[in-house]
Design an enzyme around this catalytic site. Structure first.
Site, PDB file in Angstrom:
ATOM      1  N   GLY A  35      -8.320  -1.663  20.399  1.00  0.00           N
ATOM      2  CA  GLY A  35      -7.383  -1.901  21.816  1.00  0.00           C
ATOM      3  C   GLY A  35      -6.397  -3.005  21.722  1.00  0.00           C
ATOM      4  CG  LEU A  36      -3.592  -5.695  24.558  1.00  0.00           C
ATOM      5  CD1 LEU A  36      -2.981  -4.744  23.740  1.00  0.00           C
ATOM      6  CD2 LEU A  36      -3.514  -6.547  25.748  1.00  0.00           C
ATOM      7  CB  VAL A  37      -6.477  -6.930  18.090  1.00  0.00           C
ATOM      8  CG1 VAL A  37      -7.361  -8.216  17.528  1.00  0.00           C
ATOM      9  CG2 VAL A  37      -7.647  -5.963  19.097  1.00  0.00           C
ATOM     10  CB  SER A  87      -5.444   2.320  17.180  1.00  0.00           C
ATOM     11  OG  SER A  87      -4.909   1.634  18.018  1.00  0.00           O
ATOM     12  CE1 TYR A 127       0.300   1.823  15.160  1.00  0.00           C
ATOM     13  CE2 TYR A 127      -0.654   1.035  17.317  1.00  0.00           C
ATOM     14  CZ  TYR A 127      -0.568   1.228  15.934  1.00  0.00           C
ATOM     15  OH  TYR A 127      -1.833   0.728  15.662  1.00  0.00           O
ATOM     16  CB  VAL A 153      -1.164  -0.127   1.502  1.00  0.00           C
ATOM     17  CG1 VAL A 153      -2.327  -1.024   1.334  1.00  0.00           C
ATOM     18  CG2 VAL A 153      -0.482   0.216   2.662  1.00  0.00           C
TER      19      VAL A 153
HETATM   20  P1  NDP Z   1      -1.412  -8.435  11.571  1.00  0.00           P
HETATM   21  O1  NDP Z   1      -0.038  -8.108  11.689  1.00  0.00           O
HETATM   22  O2  NDP Z   1      -1.730  -9.717  12.345  1.00  0.00           O
HETATM   23  O3  NDP Z   1      -1.901  -7.306  10.237  1.00  0.00           O
HETATM   24  C1  NDP Z   1      -0.929  -6.616   9.057  1.00  0.00           C
HETATM   25  C2  NDP Z   1      -2.487  -6.817   8.349  1.00  0.00           C
HETATM   26  O4  NDP Z   1      -1.376  -5.563   7.586  1.00  0.00           O
HETATM   27  C3  NDP Z   1      -1.308  -8.084   7.117  1.00  0.00           C
HETATM   28  O5  NDP Z   1      -2.034  -8.768   6.670  1.00  0.00           O
HETATM   29  C4  NDP Z   1       0.106  -7.350   6.313  1.00  0.00           C
HETATM   30  O6  NDP Z   1       0.318  -7.969   5.288  1.00  0.00           O
HETATM   31  C5  NDP Z   1      -0.148  -5.644   6.724  1.00  0.00           C
HETATM   32  N1  NDP Z   1       0.640  -4.756   6.123  1.00  0.00           N
HETATM   33  C6  NDP Z   1       1.162  -4.307   6.162  1.00  0.00           C
HETATM   34  N2  NDP Z   1       2.501  -3.862   6.024  1.00  0.00           N
HETATM   35  C7  NDP Z   1       1.320  -3.876   4.003  1.00  0.00           C
HETATM   36  C8  NDP Z   1       1.953  -3.218   3.555  1.00  0.00           C
HETATM   37  N3  NDP Z   1       2.965  -1.996   3.352  1.00  0.00           N
HETATM   38  N4  NDP Z   1       0.846  -2.686   2.075  1.00  0.00           N
HETATM   39  C9  NDP Z   1       0.278  -4.087   1.958  1.00  0.00           C
HETATM   40  N5  NDP Z   1      -0.272  -4.478   3.763  1.00  0.00           N
HETATM   41  C10 NDP Z   1       0.242  -4.433   4.198  1.00  0.00           C
HETATM   42  O7  NDP Z   1      -2.020  -7.406  12.759  1.00  0.00           O
HETATM   43  P2  NDP Z   1      -3.176  -6.559  12.306  1.00  0.00           P
HETATM   44  O8  NDP Z   1      -3.798  -7.150  12.484  1.00  0.00           O
HETATM   45  O9  NDP Z   1      -3.434  -6.626  14.370  1.00  0.00           O
HETATM   46  O10 NDP Z   1      -3.254  -4.685  12.143  1.00  0.00           O
HETATM   47  C11 NDP Z   1      -4.255  -4.657  11.382  1.00  0.00           C
HETATM   48  C12 NDP Z   1      -4.820  -3.206  11.568  1.00  0.00           C
HETATM   49  O11 NDP Z   1      -5.225  -3.022  13.339  1.00  0.00           O
HETATM   50  C13 NDP Z   1      -3.394  -2.603  11.507  1.00  0.00           C
HETATM   51  O12 NDP Z   1      -4.098  -0.940  11.051  1.00  0.00           O
HETATM   52  C14 NDP Z   1      -2.874  -1.915  12.898  1.00  0.00           C
HETATM   53  O13 NDP Z   1      -2.555  -0.474  13.298  1.00  0.00           O
HETATM   54  C15 NDP Z   1      -4.456  -2.248  13.663  1.00  0.00           C
HETATM   55  N6  NDP Z   1      -4.651  -2.721  14.860  1.00  0.00           N
HETATM   56  C16 NDP Z   1      -3.928  -3.259  16.008  1.00  0.00           C
HETATM   57  C17 NDP Z   1      -3.874  -3.441  16.989  1.00  0.00           C
HETATM   58  C18 NDP Z   1      -3.708  -4.757  17.591  1.00  0.00           C
HETATM   59  O14 NDP Z   1      -3.822  -4.695  18.897  1.00  0.00           O
HETATM   60  N7  NDP Z   1      -3.257  -5.751  16.790  1.00  0.00           N
HETATM   61  C19 NDP Z   1      -4.990  -2.765  17.771  1.00  0.00           C
HETATM   62  C20 NDP Z   1      -5.442  -1.460  17.032  1.00  0.00           C
HETATM   63  C21 NDP Z   1      -5.555  -1.454  15.746  1.00  0.00           C
HETATM   64  P3  NDP Z   1       1.661  -8.595   4.736  1.00  0.00           P
HETATM   65  O15 NDP Z   1       2.110  -8.543   5.680  1.00  0.00           O
HETATM   66  O16 NDP Z   1       0.974  -9.601   3.278  1.00  0.00           O
HETATM   67  O17 NDP Z   1       1.173  -6.815   3.703  1.00  0.00           O
HETATM   68  C1  8X3 Z   2      -2.518  -1.573  18.338  1.00  0.00           C
HETATM   69  C2  8X3 Z   2      -2.919  -1.788  20.048  1.00  0.00           C
HETATM   70  O1  8X3 Z   2      -2.705  -0.803  22.251  1.00  0.00           O
HETATM   71  O2  8X3 Z   2      -0.667  -1.190  21.180  1.00  0.00           O
HETATM   72  O3  8X3 Z   2      -3.524  -0.126  17.927  1.00  0.00           O
HETATM   73  O4  8X3 Z   2      -1.933   0.533  20.614  1.00  0.00           O
HETATM   74  S1  8X3 Z   2      -1.934  -0.997  21.766  1.00  0.00           S
END
Ligand code: NDP
Ligand code: 8X3
Length: 251
Positions: A183-185, A139, A152, A60
């Site tokens: 939050g925390l996922v 987030s 972040y 992206v």
């Molecule tokens: P994961 O690391 O499990 O998933 C992240 C996804 O983003 C992957 O599918 C990865 O795919 C994709 N990605 C990352 N960078 C790129 C890029 N440059 N181009 C295309 N795809 C990309 O993390 P999460 O599922 O937790 O994260 C998903 C979203 O949720 C993020 O925006 C994160 O900030 C947000 N979030 C997460 C929280 C948490 O606690 N886990 C809480 C709040 C928000 P690939 O590597 O194949 O490119």
């Molecule tokens: C991801 C969750 O709590 O690390 O946005 O910011 S936290």
């Protein structure tokens, strides 16, 4: 004809769970990510659920690749009903004055600019059709900075403002805009944040039952399924023993 959802970052975590939830809910899917093998595996699973699926491998952060991916869509696939801007990451957990500028650039380019690029490419056709829904994955980190979260947190604060701005700018149309703030996922998020240090990543979820990607996917699907006059503008979803981005009660 089935509705179409495009989910960025569908190879893992919240994005993968959203793709599965929307497939289960009767959508056809456009899934994206950089890991082609994982994307293909998710595609097969979604097809087994009865969805038609297009998998688009691109980063992206690469605006030209984003455009080529969207331009490659033909016929009914151009009519994207739901865009889930999920691709994103955190890199590092350090004091702002000790952080790695390369990590900052990657977060800013992915979480802010990547989301904007996809929005710019997909939303004009939604406005033209007077139909569509953009769901951005923000987030709790965007509501207030927490220790060592600095850049972040700033990217997720930007997601909130960008989402609010889009909602205002499409208000004349029937397009809806939602910011989901988890939050925390427990996903691959912390492994990526700590550059592959799995033990440090595991510690993030110690002593608390974290949310799952599926919990967030349920919220996204609920927002997309609400009656057309209902716009779920913003949802903060925390783990039960989490009081805020920085208050986590571990037992
Ligand atoms: P994961 O690391 O499990 O998933 C992240 C996804 O983003 C992957 O599918 C990865 O795919 C994709 N990605 C990352 N960078 C790129 C890029 N440059 N181009 C295309 N795809 C990309 O993390 P999460 O599922 O937790 O994260 C998903 C979203 O949720 C993020 O925006 C994160 O900030 C947000 N979030 C997460 C929280 C948490 O606690 N886990 C809480 C709040 C928000 P690939 O590597 O194949 O490119
Ligand atoms: C991801 C969750 O709590 O690390 O946005 O910011 S936290």
């Amino acid at each position: 004809m089935k509705k179409i959802a495009l989910v960025t970052g569908a190879t893992s975590g919240i994005g993968e769970a959203c793709a599965r939830k929307f497939a289960e809910g009767g959508y056809n899917l456009i899934i994206t990510g950089r890991n082609s093998q994982k994307l293909e595996a998710v595609k097969k699973d979604l097809e087994a659920q009865g969805a038609e699926v297009i998998a688009l491998v691109y980063d992206v952060r690469d605006a030209a690749a984003c455009k080529a991916a969207i331009d490659s869509l033909t016929g009914q696939w151009k009519d994207i009903d739901v865009l889930v801007n999920n691709a994103g990451l955190a890199l590092g957990l350090e004091k702002e004055y000790e952080g790695d500028p390369e990590d900052w650039n990657t977060m800013i380019d992915t979480n802010i600019k990547g989301l904007l690029t996809m929005t710019r490419l997909v939303v004009p056709h939604m406005v033209e059709r007077n139909e569509g829904h953009v769901i951005n994955i923000g987030s709790v980190a965007g509501d207030a900075a927490y220790a060592n979260g600095n850049v972040y947190c700033a990217t997720k604060a930007a997601v909130k403002t960008i989402t609010d701005g889009l909602r205002i700018d499409v208000a004349e149309s029937a397009v809806r805009v939602t910011n989901i703030k988890p939050g925390l996922v427990e996903t691959n998020f912390s492994v990526i944040r700590f550059h592959g240090d799995e033990q440090r990543a595991d510690n993030v979820y110690k002593g608390i039952k974290p949310l799952t990607g599926a919990d967030i996917a349920d919220v996204a699907f609920y927002a997309a399924s609400a009656p057309k006059h209902v716009q779920i503008a913003e949802v903060l979803v925390l783990a039960t023993h989490q009081g805020s981005g920085s208050v986590i009660v571990r037992k």
